[in-house]
Scaffold this motif. Sequence first.
Motif, short mmCIF file in Angstrom:
data_model
loop_
_atom_site.label_atom_id
_atom_site.label_comp_id
_atom_site.label_asym_id
_atom_site.label_seq_id
_atom_site.Cartn_x
_atom_site.Cartn_y
_atom_site.Cartn_z
N UNK A 41 0.93 -1.21 0.01
CA UNK A 41 -0.02 0.02 -0.01
C UNK A 41 0.99 1.23 -0.06
N UNK A 42 0.42 2.06 -0.64
CA UNK A 42 0.92 3.72 -0.47
C UNK A 42 -0.19 4.63 -0.50
N UNK A 43 0.13 5.55 0.53
CA UNK A 43 -0.86 6.52 0.76
C UNK A 43 -0.06 7.99 0.54
N UNK A 44 -0.90 8.87 -0.20
CA UNK A 44 -0.39 10.10 -0.47
C UNK A 44 -1.69 11.16 -0.58
N UNK A 45 -1.02 12.52 -0.43
CA UNK A 45 -2.00 13.55 -0.45
C UNK A 45 -1.64 14.43 -1.75
N UNK A 46 -2.41 14.61 -2.58
CA UNK A 46 -2.21 15.48 -3.88
C UNK A 46 -2.20 16.96 -3.26
N UNK A 47 -1.38 17.71 -4.45
CA UNK A 47 -1.16 19.18 -3.73
C UNK A 47 -2.01 19.86 -4.46
N UNK A 84 5.96 31.76 -3.76
CA UNK A 84 6.45 33.09 -4.66
C UNK A 84 5.35 33.81 -5.32
N UNK A 85 5.33 34.90 -5.65
CA UNK A 85 4.57 35.79 -6.31
C UNK A 85 5.13 36.51 -7.59
N UNK A 86 4.39 36.36 -8.72
CA UNK A 86 4.83 36.78 -10.07
C UNK A 86 3.73 37.78 -10.57
N UNK A 97 2.53 39.80 -20.30
CA UNK A 97 3.63 40.52 -20.26
C UNK A 97 4.11 40.74 -18.67
N UNK A 98 4.99 40.05 -18.48
CA UNK A 98 5.75 39.84 -17.12
C UNK A 98 6.10 41.36 -16.66
N UNK A 99 5.54 41.51 -15.52
CA UNK A 99 5.85 43.04 -14.74
C UNK A 99 7.18 42.76 -13.77
N UNK A 100 6.90 41.42 -13.03
CA UNK A 100 7.90 40.85 -12.12
C UNK A 100 7.78 39.50 -12.16
N UNK A 101 9.07 38.92 -12.24
CA UNK A 101 8.92 37.27 -12.29
C UNK A 101 8.93 36.65 -10.75
N UNK A 102 8.71 35.35 -10.77
CA UNK A 102 8.52 34.99 -9.22
C UNK A 102 9.50 35.41 -8.28
N UNK A 103 8.93 35.78 -7.18
CA UNK A 103 9.79 36.20 -5.97
C UNK A 103 8.87 36.20 -4.55
N UNK A 104 9.72 36.11 -3.59
CA UNK A 104 9.13 35.90 -2.24
C UNK A 104 8.34 37.07 -1.88
N UNK A 126 -1.94 38.62 -10.68
CA UNK A 126 -1.09 38.19 -9.79
C UNK A 126 -0.95 36.61 -9.89
N UNK A 127 0.23 35.85 -9.85
CA UNK A 127 0.34 34.55 -10.05
C UNK A 127 0.77 33.85 -8.53
N UNK A 128 0.42 33.24 -7.71
CA UNK A 128 0.89 32.92 -6.45
C UNK A 128 1.54 31.17 -6.88
N UNK A 129 2.62 31.09 -6.39
CA UNK A 129 3.22 29.54 -6.55
C UNK A 129 3.73 29.05 -5.34
N UNK A 130 3.50 27.71 -4.95
CA UNK A 130 3.90 27.03 -3.97
C UNK A 130 5.41 26.42 -4.12
N UNK A 131 5.83 25.97 -3.52
CA UNK A 131 7.58 25.38 -3.44
C UNK A 131 7.48 24.12 -4.56
N UNK A 132 6.29 23.66 -4.90
CA UNK A 132 6.02 22.59 -6.00
C UNK A 132 5.59 22.98 -7.15
N UNK A 133 5.47 24.72 -7.46
CA UNK A 133 5.16 25.21 -8.59
C UNK A 133 3.34 25.12 -8.90
N UNK A 134 2.85 24.46 -7.78
CA UNK A 134 1.52 24.56 -8.16
C UNK A 134 0.87 26.12 -7.93
N UNK A 135 0.06 26.41 -8.82
CA UNK A 135 -0.13 27.99 -9.08
C UNK A 135 -1.68 28.34 -9.19
N UNK A 136 -2.08 29.68 -8.70
CA UNK A 136 -3.18 30.19 -9.18
C UNK A 136 -2.99 31.50 -9.49
#
Length: 170
Positions: A41-47, A84-86, A97-104, A126-136
């Motif tokens: 068995x393997x158990x995991x949670x999706x990001x 991270x915020x872009x 058109x990027x105004x600022x690339x990913x940054x904390x 505005x695009x918000x990224x987690x450390x695994x690159x999932x974004x909104x």
Amino acid sequence: PTTGSTTVITNFVLIPDALPMRTTFTFTLAVSSVSSSGIGKITFTTNGPPLPGTFTVSPNAGIEFTDKFALSTLNWEDDDMPIMYAFGMDTGTGLVLPLRLRDERPDVWVLLPSGQAPSMVVNVIATMYDSLSANVSISVPIVVDTAVSSSVSAVEQGLIDFRSATTDIG
């Protein structure tokens, strides 16, 4: 000595985004033969992307390459830090058109070109990224009017400064 054994290799492949976000799954593999059996068995949670916060632009109207706009995000959360915020601007052609690339840093000051007539609306993103690159991404419409000046030099200087206009808030 083992006689009559067979090794079978099978891959279990899912297409991207096939599983719901932030959901825990357990996959079970059962194998058996005439003389033995086993279970694994393997158990995991999706990001998932960072959870909702806010995105604001101030002021909500201004003059191209003259007025500085503050793009600010607040209260975004995720287990996979850092966030991270872009920031970008919708060009109306399907490109951003990027105004600022990913940054904390969660905010930035920018100068913007005018929107398209007759509405003069510019969609800032505005695009918000987690450390695994999932974004909104979130888009905010603002009005950016064409500069009316007796001298073209103010707009020309604004164009020259456009690339270096992104600075931190505060």
